[in-house]
Scaffold this motif. Sequence first.
Motif, mmCIF file in Angstrom:
data_model
loop_
_atom_site.group_PDB
_atom_site.id
_atom_site.type_symbol
_atom_site.label_atom_id
_atom_site.label_comp_id
_atom_site.label_asym_id
_atom_site.label_seq_id
_atom_site.Cartn_x
_atom_site.Cartn_y
_atom_site.Cartn_z
ATOM 1 N N PRO A 1 -43.831 -19.842 30.989
ATOM 2 C CA PRO A 1 -44.066 -19.059 29.786
ATOM 3 C C PRO A 1 -43.132 -18.913 28.999
ATOM 4 O O PRO A 1 -41.795 -19.009 29.073
ATOM 5 C CB PRO A 1 -44.658 -17.623 30.324
ATOM 6 C CG PRO A 1 -44.213 -17.733 31.723
ATOM 7 C CD PRO A 1 -43.728 -19.273 32.023
ATOM 8 N N VAL A 2 -43.319 -18.891 27.505
ATOM 9 C CA VAL A 2 -42.476 -18.613 26.575
ATOM 10 C C VAL A 2 -42.951 -17.340 25.885
ATOM 11 O O VAL A 2 -43.658 -17.310 25.063
ATOM 12 C CB VAL A 2 -42.536 -19.842 25.375
ATOM 13 C CG1 VAL A 2 -41.591 -19.449 24.531
ATOM 14 C CG2 VAL A 2 -42.372 -21.221 25.959
ATOM 15 N N ILE A 3 -42.257 -16.245 26.481
ATOM 16 C CA ILE A 3 -42.740 -14.804 26.039
ATOM 17 C C ILE A 3 -41.558 -14.271 25.107
ATOM 18 O O ILE A 3 -40.279 -14.354 25.534
ATOM 19 C CB ILE A 3 -42.529 -13.900 27.396
ATOM 20 C CG1 ILE A 3 -43.762 -14.585 28.403
ATOM 21 C CG2 ILE A 3 -43.027 -12.562 26.969
ATOM 22 C CD1 ILE A 3 -44.961 -14.616 27.816
ATOM 23 N N ILE A 4 -42.068 -13.890 23.968
ATOM 24 C CA ILE A 4 -41.163 -13.644 22.778
ATOM 25 C C ILE A 4 -41.258 -12.174 22.600
ATOM 26 O O ILE A 4 -42.749 -11.912 22.555
ATOM 27 C CB ILE A 4 -41.108 -14.472 21.563
ATOM 28 C CG1 ILE A 4 -41.166 -16.200 21.785
ATOM 29 C CG2 ILE A 4 -40.373 -13.988 20.534
ATOM 30 C CD1 ILE A 4 -39.660 -16.374 22.585
ATOM 31 N N PRO A 5 -40.424 -11.347 22.357
ATOM 32 C CA PRO A 5 -40.809 -10.046 21.923
ATOM 33 C C PRO A 5 -41.597 -9.816 20.642
ATOM 34 O O PRO A 5 -41.200 -10.637 19.829
ATOM 35 C CB PRO A 5 -39.595 -9.055 21.796
ATOM 36 C CG PRO A 5 -38.515 -10.059 22.670
ATOM 37 C CD PRO A 5 -39.049 -11.566 22.645
ATOM 38 N N SER A 6 -42.722 -9.071 20.655
ATOM 39 C CA SER A 6 -43.355 -8.852 19.228
ATOM 40 C C SER A 6 -42.372 -7.951 18.433
ATOM 41 O O SER A 6 -41.513 -7.250 18.861
ATOM 42 C CB SER A 6 -44.651 -8.422 19.504
ATOM 43 O OG SER A 6 -44.581 -6.973 19.762
#
Length: 187
Positions: free
Chosen positions: A163-168
Amino acid sequence: MKIEISEIANLPSRFGTFKIQSFKEGIKEHLVIFKEPLGEIPLVRVHSECLTGDSIGSLKCDCRDQLEFALSTIEKNGGMVIYLRQEGRNIGLLNKVNAYALQDKGFNTIEANHQLGFLDDERTYEMVEFILDYFKITKIKLLTNNPKKIESLKNIDIVERIPVIIPSNKFNAGYLKTKKEQMGHLL
């Protein structure tokens, strides 16, 4: 279709030192950014061009953050970014700006595309398989949240999805919500 392939060149960058190679498909020139060793099962990020995010730093999307995450990860571990010239989910820059204008009026990213006569996502991934075949890669660890990318790579063994989880942020929270709830992104 005939594919023209460039030589390999060195690319020192703020993320590390990579090698690059271009693949010209008609008028579209795609780029592979890679760090050796690729290994038997390399990390791969399939990234579609986003001029507003990647180059200008738009906060309306998470594209630049995903690209930077991928380059940093590949610098440490080896692998490649396949940078596809498919601006605005492949509707082009002019239409993407028109979609942005519709989003300013309250449409989400999918509704804006539909208002312009496009599907939710017009991207294709045949070139990815061509490039991986060119590099003799049959198994990958795919850096993605997009299930369409996973489904589209029929001839590649995806042994792991990373996964490539980036803060919104306040500008892209709705965009990310639409990607998750309407496009099935694994966020």
